[in-house]
Design a protein around this motif. Structure first.
Motif, PDB file in Angstrom:
ATOM      1  N   ALA A   1       0.830  -1.203   0.000  1.00 31.45           N
ATOM      2  CA  ALA A   1       0.000   0.000   0.000  1.00 31.45           C
ATOM      3  C   ALA A   1       0.866   1.255   0.000  1.00 31.45           C
ATOM      4  O   ALA A   1       0.600   2.209  -0.736  1.00 31.45           O
ATOM      5  N   VAL A   2       1.906   1.236   0.825  1.00 34.78           N
ATOM      6  CA  VAL A   2       2.807   2.385   0.868  1.00 34.78           C
ATOM      7  C   VAL A   2       3.453   2.592  -0.496  1.00 34.78           C
ATOM      8  O   VAL A   2       3.496   3.719  -1.016  1.00 34.78           O
ATOM      9  N   ALA A   3       3.930   1.499  -1.077  1.00 40.33           N
ATOM     10  CA  ALA A   3       4.593   1.595  -2.376  1.00 40.33           C
ATOM     11  C   ALA A   3       3.660   2.184  -3.422  1.00 40.33           C
ATOM     12  O   ALA A   3       4.062   3.043  -4.217  1.00 40.33           O
ATOM     13  N   SER A   4       2.416   1.766  -3.394  1.00 42.62           N
ATOM     14  CA  SER A   4       1.529   2.286  -4.440  1.00 42.62           C
ATOM     15  C   SER A   4       1.117   3.726  -4.141  1.00 42.62           C
ATOM     16  O   SER A   4       0.790   4.476  -5.060  1.00 42.62           O
ATOM     17  N   CYS A   5       1.172   4.136  -2.878  1.00 43.49           N
ATOM     18  CA  CYS A   5       0.992   5.554  -2.579  1.00 43.49           C
ATOM     19  C   CYS A   5       2.126   6.369  -3.191  1.00 43.49           C
ATOM     20  O   CYS A   5       1.923   7.490  -3.675  1.00 43.49           O
ATOM     21  N   LEU A   6       3.324   5.810  -3.116  1.00 48.23           N
ATOM     22  CA  LEU A   6       4.493   6.512  -3.634  1.00 48.23           C
ATOM     23  C   LEU A   6       4.567   6.386  -5.149  1.00 48.23           C
ATOM     24  O   LEU A   6       5.363   7.077  -5.804  1.00 48.23           O
TER      25      LEU A   6
ATOM     26  N   LEU B   1       0.061  11.143  10.656  1.00 49.47           N
ATOM     27  CA  LEU B   1       1.075  10.084  10.552  1.00 49.47           C
ATOM     28  C   LEU B   1       1.222   9.599   9.109  1.00 49.47           C
ATOM     29  O   LEU B   1       2.328   9.607   8.543  1.00 49.47           O
ATOM     30  N   VAL B   2       0.121   9.194   8.531  1.00 45.63           N
ATOM     31  CA  VAL B   2       0.165   8.582   7.205  1.00 45.63           C
ATOM     32  C   VAL B   2       0.623   9.594   6.147  1.00 45.63           C
ATOM     33  O   VAL B   2       1.573   9.335   5.402  1.00 45.63           O
ATOM     34  N   SER B   3      -0.035  10.740   6.119  1.00 43.99           N
ATOM     35  CA  SER B   3       0.337  11.673   5.055  1.00 43.99           C
ATOM     36  C   SER B   3       1.732  12.225   5.295  1.00 43.99           C
ATOM     37  O   SER B   3       2.492  12.432   4.350  1.00 43.99           O
ATOM     38  N   GLY B   4       2.076  12.428   6.548  1.00 41.14           N
ATOM     39  CA  GLY B   4       3.423  12.908   6.849  1.00 41.14           C
ATOM     40  C   GLY B   4       4.490  11.963   6.323  1.00 41.14           C
ATOM     41  O   GLY B   4       5.401  12.373   5.607  1.00 41.14           O
ATOM     42  N   MET B   5       4.364  10.711   6.638  1.00 33.44           N
ATOM     43  CA  MET B   5       5.397   9.763   6.231  1.00 33.44           C
ATOM     44  C   MET B   5       5.379   9.506   4.730  1.00 33.44           C
ATOM     45  O   MET B   5       6.424   9.376   4.094  1.00 33.44           O
ATOM     46  N   VAL B   6       4.176   9.431   4.166  1.00 32.12           N
ATOM     47  CA  VAL B   6       4.088   9.168   2.733  1.00 32.12           C
ATOM     48  C   VAL B   6       4.636  10.361   1.943  1.00 32.12           C
ATOM     49  O   VAL B   6       5.375  10.185   0.971  1.00 32.12           O
TER      50      VAL B   6
END
Lengths: 214, 214
Positions: free
Chosen positions: A144-149, A193-198
């Motif tokens: 999920a993180v990868a596809s956000c990026l 948290l999520v948007s900050g890190m992504v």
DNA sequence: GTCGTACATGTACAACGTTCAGTTACTGCC
DNA sequence: GGCAGTAACTGAACGTTGTACATGTACGAC
């Protein structure tokens, strides 16, 4: 407590399942594996205390089996939450965060079991691992993180996923140990948290790869 | 085990301190408060098991007292690490992160005690709180975050500090429960966490306050 | 029918937290 | 000096825990 007929020949393993069922159920009530006694489990299963040892070497082995079940339950919950937001990875990530904290809140015994450490002195420290379900669940997060990026599942995605996970677990753990701690409300906290890190990951990726920002 | 002379009149409280000393010392070895028995503590203090109950209502009260000590030890360590980087808040934040994980790694028993939950059923859930030292320690984190952002200690700084803390605690906790988990190396992980969250906070601050970026 | 074995039970033990009655030795008072 | 009072601590015991070991029981095969 309950009356119980002995299992037919060849079906002795049924008791193992029964014991696990009963133990998992009891764990939902007591909120702590250490509070779960062998006698309570066997008695609820309608069997003598020592019958447990026909199927588990010791209480530790029972607890380990319970852990796997609890992990599976968590995975199920996360999978369901993320599946609902399929196609929107950022939203899926946030949903996973909420589902994670909800699970820890609603099933504290199960959640705590996952992270329970049996520190017997004769332990082989390399033995403890993230069980099969565990690594799979985490892999979903990485994806999920990868596809956000918008990038492959590289080290960055992995690292970001570990941060998301540890923060979520940290909040769950602190909430349990110190219920009075004044956490920001869950929604904004997870959003941050999520948007900050992504975002940080996306920025770093742009810098190294030179790909265009959106 | 050791021979011991009874305390002089009016000095009975000395045993309380002795018991705490001994218990804290033993906890450094066994890595788990549940592994710490009343008998082990009292025997190491050279006293009968029941002597403990002259100074503590029950084992729980002993554990609570130990928690305060462990929290103080953690605070001391964090304060020292941050003091070294005084004047450079971002660097201080990173140093605090490393100190935090180092403490959890080197004193697992003490660290675990801080987050230990005694889930007796007759518990008053509101009772558990972040002890005095705890909130103070956390406040230091908030201050450091705020000065990284160049802004007062507002909700943003507080929220970011909670994320930093929970992520650190999460990593410490996961490392203990699942030593095999392949975390990224500590330095880059902390760097990513701290700068990621602080940058996000700075960006958000710029947006709302319209203040210039540095 | 009786034998072997799968599926249990029953008894027992050491270690645990904890209660409560008892012991020891110091202190102030006459 | 003797004696009461009390602070500091002990000893025996209870219920519960995890677990080892001996024992019982019923069913399928011969």
């Amino acid at each position: 407590m309950e009356a119980r007929a002995r299992n037919p020949r060849g079906e002795g393993d049924r008791l193992r399942t029964t014991l696990l069922d009963v133990a998992t159920e009891l764990l939902a009530e007591v909120h702590d594996v250490d509070q779960l006694s062998v006698r309570a489990v066997t008695s609820a299963a309608g069997v003598s205390p020592t019958a447990l040892y026909l199927h588990f070497a010791d209480k530790d082995e029972l607890v380990t089996a319970i852990k796997l079940r609890c992990f599976a339950a968590l995975k199920e919950r996360l999978d369901a939450a993320m599946a609902e937001r399929d196609g929107d990875p950022l939203s899926a990530l946030r949903a996973a965060g909420h589902a994670y904290l909800a699970f820890a809140r609603e099933q504290p015994g199960w959640y705590a079991a996952i992270f329970h450490t049996n520190f017997r002195k004769d332990v082989d420290p390399g033995e403890y691992r993230l069980g099969g379900d565990g690594m799979e669940t985490f892999a979903v997060l990485v994806t999920a993180v990868a596809s956000c990026l918008g990038r492959p599942e590289d080290e960055d995605a992995f690292a970001i996923a570990t941060i998301l996970w540890t923060a979520l677990h940290g909040r769950a753990s602190v909430t349990r140990a110190m219920p009075g701690f004044p956490f920001p409300d869950e929604r904004s906290w997870i959003e941050r948290l999520v948007s900050g890190m992504v975002d940080a990951g996306a920025a770093a990726g742009d810098r190294t790869a030179g790909s265009p920002a959106d």
